[in-house]
Motif scaffolding. Structure first.
Motif, PDB file in Angstrom:
ATOM      1  N   THR A  15      61.881   9.450  31.786  1.00  0.00           N
ATOM      2  CA  THR A  15      62.263  10.439  32.805  1.00  0.00           C
ATOM      3  C   THR A  15      63.456  11.286  32.388  1.00  0.00           C
ATOM      4  O   THR A  15      63.440  12.510  32.526  1.00  0.00           O
ATOM      5  CB  THR A  15      62.531   9.764  34.156  1.00  0.00           C
ATOM      6  OG1 THR A  15      61.324   9.147  34.599  1.00  0.00           O
ATOM      7  CG2 THR A  15      63.000  10.760  35.196  1.00  0.00           C
ATOM      8  N   GLY A  16      64.491  10.667  31.882  1.00  0.00           N
ATOM      9  CA  GLY A  16      65.678  11.420  31.467  1.00  0.00           C
ATOM     10  C   GLY A  16      65.369  12.431  30.381  1.00  0.00           C
ATOM     11  O   GLY A  16      65.859  13.560  30.392  1.00  0.00           O
ATOM     12  N   PHE A  17      64.524  12.049  29.439  1.00  0.00           N
ATOM     13  CA  PHE A  17      64.135  12.959  28.368  1.00  0.00           C
ATOM     14  C   PHE A  17      63.305  14.108  28.918  1.00  0.00           C
ATOM     15  O   PHE A  17      63.463  15.253  28.509  1.00  0.00           O
ATOM     16  CB  PHE A  17      63.339  12.207  27.288  1.00  0.00           C
ATOM     17  CG  PHE A  17      64.171  11.244  26.508  1.00  0.00           C
ATOM     18  CD1 PHE A  17      64.901  11.667  25.410  1.00  0.00           C
ATOM     19  CD2 PHE A  17      64.233   9.915  26.871  1.00  0.00           C
ATOM     20  CE1 PHE A  17      65.674  10.776  24.681  1.00  0.00           C
ATOM     21  CE2 PHE A  17      64.995   9.016  26.157  1.00  0.00           C
ATOM     22  CZ  PHE A  17      65.722   9.445  25.066  1.00  0.00           C
ATOM     23  N   ARG A  18      62.433  13.796  29.845  1.00  0.00           N
ATOM     24  CA  ARG A  18      61.598  14.838  30.437  1.00  0.00           C
ATOM     25  C   ARG A  18      62.451  15.825  31.216  1.00  0.00           C
ATOM     26  O   ARG A  18      62.219  17.038  31.170  1.00  0.00           O
ATOM     27  CB  ARG A  18      60.529  14.209  31.309  1.00  0.00           C
ATOM     28  CG  ARG A  18      59.509  13.443  30.443  1.00  0.00           C
ATOM     29  CD  ARG A  18      58.538  12.617  31.230  1.00  0.00           C
ATOM     30  NE  ARG A  18      57.862  13.383  32.248  1.00  0.00           N
ATOM     31  CZ  ARG A  18      57.366  12.836  33.353  1.00  0.00           C
ATOM     32  NH1 ARG A  18      57.468  11.546  33.573  1.00  0.00           N
ATOM     33  NH2 ARG A  18      56.754  13.586  34.231  1.00  0.00           N
ATOM     34  N   LEU A  19      63.467  15.336  31.923  1.00  0.00           N
ATOM     35  CA  LEU A  19      64.373  16.225  32.659  1.00  0.00           C
ATOM     36  C   LEU A  19      65.183  17.099  31.698  1.00  0.00           C
ATOM     37  O   LEU A  19      65.583  18.204  32.051  1.00  0.00           O
ATOM     38  CB  LEU A  19      65.314  15.415  33.546  1.00  0.00           C
ATOM     39  CG  LEU A  19      64.656  14.742  34.751  1.00  0.00           C
ATOM     40  CD1 LEU A  19      65.639  13.807  35.429  1.00  0.00           C
ATOM     41  CD2 LEU A  19      64.132  15.782  35.734  1.00  0.00           C
ATOM     42  N   ALA A  20      65.397  16.607  30.486  1.00  0.00           N
ATOM     43  CA  ALA A  20      66.135  17.373  29.479  1.00  0.00           C
ATOM     44  C   ALA A  20      65.241  18.357  28.731  1.00  0.00           C
ATOM     45  O   ALA A  20      65.711  19.089  27.871  1.00  0.00           O
ATOM     46  CB  ALA A  20      66.797  16.420  28.490  1.00  0.00           C
ATOM     47  N   GLY A  21      63.944  18.364  29.033  1.00  0.00           N
ATOM     48  CA  GLY A  21      63.055  19.350  28.443  1.00  0.00           C
ATOM     49  C   GLY A  21      62.045  18.826  27.442  1.00  0.00           C
ATOM     50  O   GLY A  21      61.295  19.613  26.870  1.00  0.00           O
ATOM     51  N   VAL A  22      62.022  17.521  27.199  1.00  0.00           N
ATOM     52  CA  VAL A  22      61.022  16.969  26.288  1.00  0.00           C
ATOM     53  C   VAL A  22      59.666  17.017  26.985  1.00  0.00           C
ATOM     54  O   VAL A  22      59.503  16.473  28.072  1.00  0.00           O
ATOM     55  CB  VAL A  22      61.383  15.524  25.876  1.00  0.00           C
ATOM     56  CG1 VAL A  22      60.260  14.887  25.072  1.00  0.00           C
ATOM     57  CG2 VAL A  22      62.687  15.513  25.093  1.00  0.00           C
ATOM     58  N   ARG A  23      58.709  17.686  26.347  1.00  0.00           N
ATOM     59  CA  ARG A  23      57.406  17.888  26.976  1.00  0.00           C
ATOM     60  C   ARG A  23      56.358  16.876  26.544  1.00  0.00           C
ATOM     61  O   ARG A  23      55.389  16.640  27.247  1.00  0.00           O
ATOM     62  CB  ARG A  23      56.902  19.297  26.684  1.00  0.00           C
ATOM     63  CG  ARG A  23      57.751  20.362  27.381  1.00  0.00           C
ATOM     64  CD  ARG A  23      57.281  21.730  27.032  1.00  0.00           C
ATOM     65  NE  ARG A  23      57.575  21.937  25.602  1.00  0.00           N
ATOM     66  CZ  ARG A  23      57.158  22.969  24.904  1.00  0.00           C
ATOM     67  NH1 ARG A  23      56.410  23.875  25.458  1.00  0.00           N
ATOM     68  NH2 ARG A  23      57.479  23.100  23.636  1.00  0.00           N
ATOM     69  N   LYS A  24      56.515  16.300  25.377  1.00  0.00           N
ATOM     70  CA  LYS A  24      55.539  15.317  24.896  1.00  0.00           C
ATOM     71  C   LYS A  24      56.089  13.927  25.157  1.00  0.00           C
ATOM     72  O   LYS A  24      57.194  13.597  24.727  1.00  0.00           O
ATOM     73  CB  LYS A  24      55.263  15.511  23.416  1.00  0.00           C
ATOM     74  CG  LYS A  24      54.541  16.803  23.133  1.00  0.00           C
ATOM     75  CD  LYS A  24      53.859  16.757  21.797  1.00  0.00           C
ATOM     76  CE  LYS A  24      53.112  18.058  21.597  1.00  0.00           C
ATOM     77  NZ  LYS A  24      51.713  17.885  21.482  1.00  0.00           N
ATOM     78  N   PHE A  25      55.298  13.121  25.844  1.00  0.00           N
ATOM     79  CA  PHE A  25      55.750  11.774  26.157  1.00  0.00           C
ATOM     80  C   PHE A  25      54.542  10.874  26.372  1.00  0.00           C
ATOM     81  O   PHE A  25      53.430  11.336  26.620  1.00  0.00           O
ATOM     82  CB  PHE A  25      56.642  11.761  27.396  1.00  0.00           C
ATOM     83  CG  PHE A  25      55.949  12.214  28.649  1.00  0.00           C
ATOM     84  CD1 PHE A  25      55.388  11.281  29.502  1.00  0.00           C
ATOM     85  CD2 PHE A  25      55.861  13.561  28.962  1.00  0.00           C
ATOM     86  CE1 PHE A  25      54.747  11.697  30.665  1.00  0.00           C
ATOM     87  CE2 PHE A  25      55.224  13.985  30.114  1.00  0.00           C
ATOM     88  CZ  PHE A  25      54.663  13.052  30.964  1.00  0.00           C
TER      89      PHE A  25
END
Length: 107
Positions: A15-25
Motif C-alpha cells: 500500500t505505501g509503495f502504491r501511494l508513492a506511485g508504484v504501479r506494478k505490484f
C-alpha cells in the motif's frame, strides 16, 4: 525505455509503495504459501518493463529453492529486500549487484 519499480508483498506492505506511485505490484496473503509467492515473483521477474522488484525480506523464506536462486542472481530486474534486519551490508551488496560497482569502495 525506462524501467519501472514493482513491489511484492501483503496488502499492508504494498500500500505505501502504491501511494508513492508504484504501479506494478503483486499482493500476496499475509502468510503466503510457496506456490503463491513463486508465481508472484516469477511473473514480475519476467516482466520486461520492471527494473527493480521490492520485496519484504522475510517473504524470501516462502520461495522455492529454484526461484530463490533466480532472485539472488538476477541483475535485470534486481530484487531489493526491505526489513528483516538485513543491515547496510545487505543493502550495499544489492546496490552493487544492481549497478555493477561498489559506491562505498575504500581507496
Amino acid at each position: 525505455m525506462s524501467k519501472e519499480i514493482a513491489v511484492i508483498g501483503s496488502g499492508d506492505f504494498t500500500t505505501g509503495f502504491r501511494l508513492a506511485g508504484v504501479r506494478k505490484f503483486a499482493n500476496v496473503s499475509a502468510d503466503p504459501d510457496q506456490v503463491e509467492m513463486d508465481e508472484a515473483v516469477t511473473e514480475l521477474l519476467e516482466d520486461d518493463d520492471v527494473g527493480i522488484v521490492v520485496m519484504h525480506e522475510p517473504d524470501l523464506d516462502h520461495l522455492s529453492r529454484e526461484v530463490r536462486e533466480r532472485v539472488e542472481t538476477s541483475v535485470d530486474p534486481v530484487l531489493v529486500t526491505l526489513g528483516g534486519g538485513a543491515g547496510s551490508g545487505g543493502l550495499r551488496e544489492q546496490i552493487k549487484r544492481a549497478i555493477g560497482i561498489d559506491l562505498m569502495e575504500e581507496e
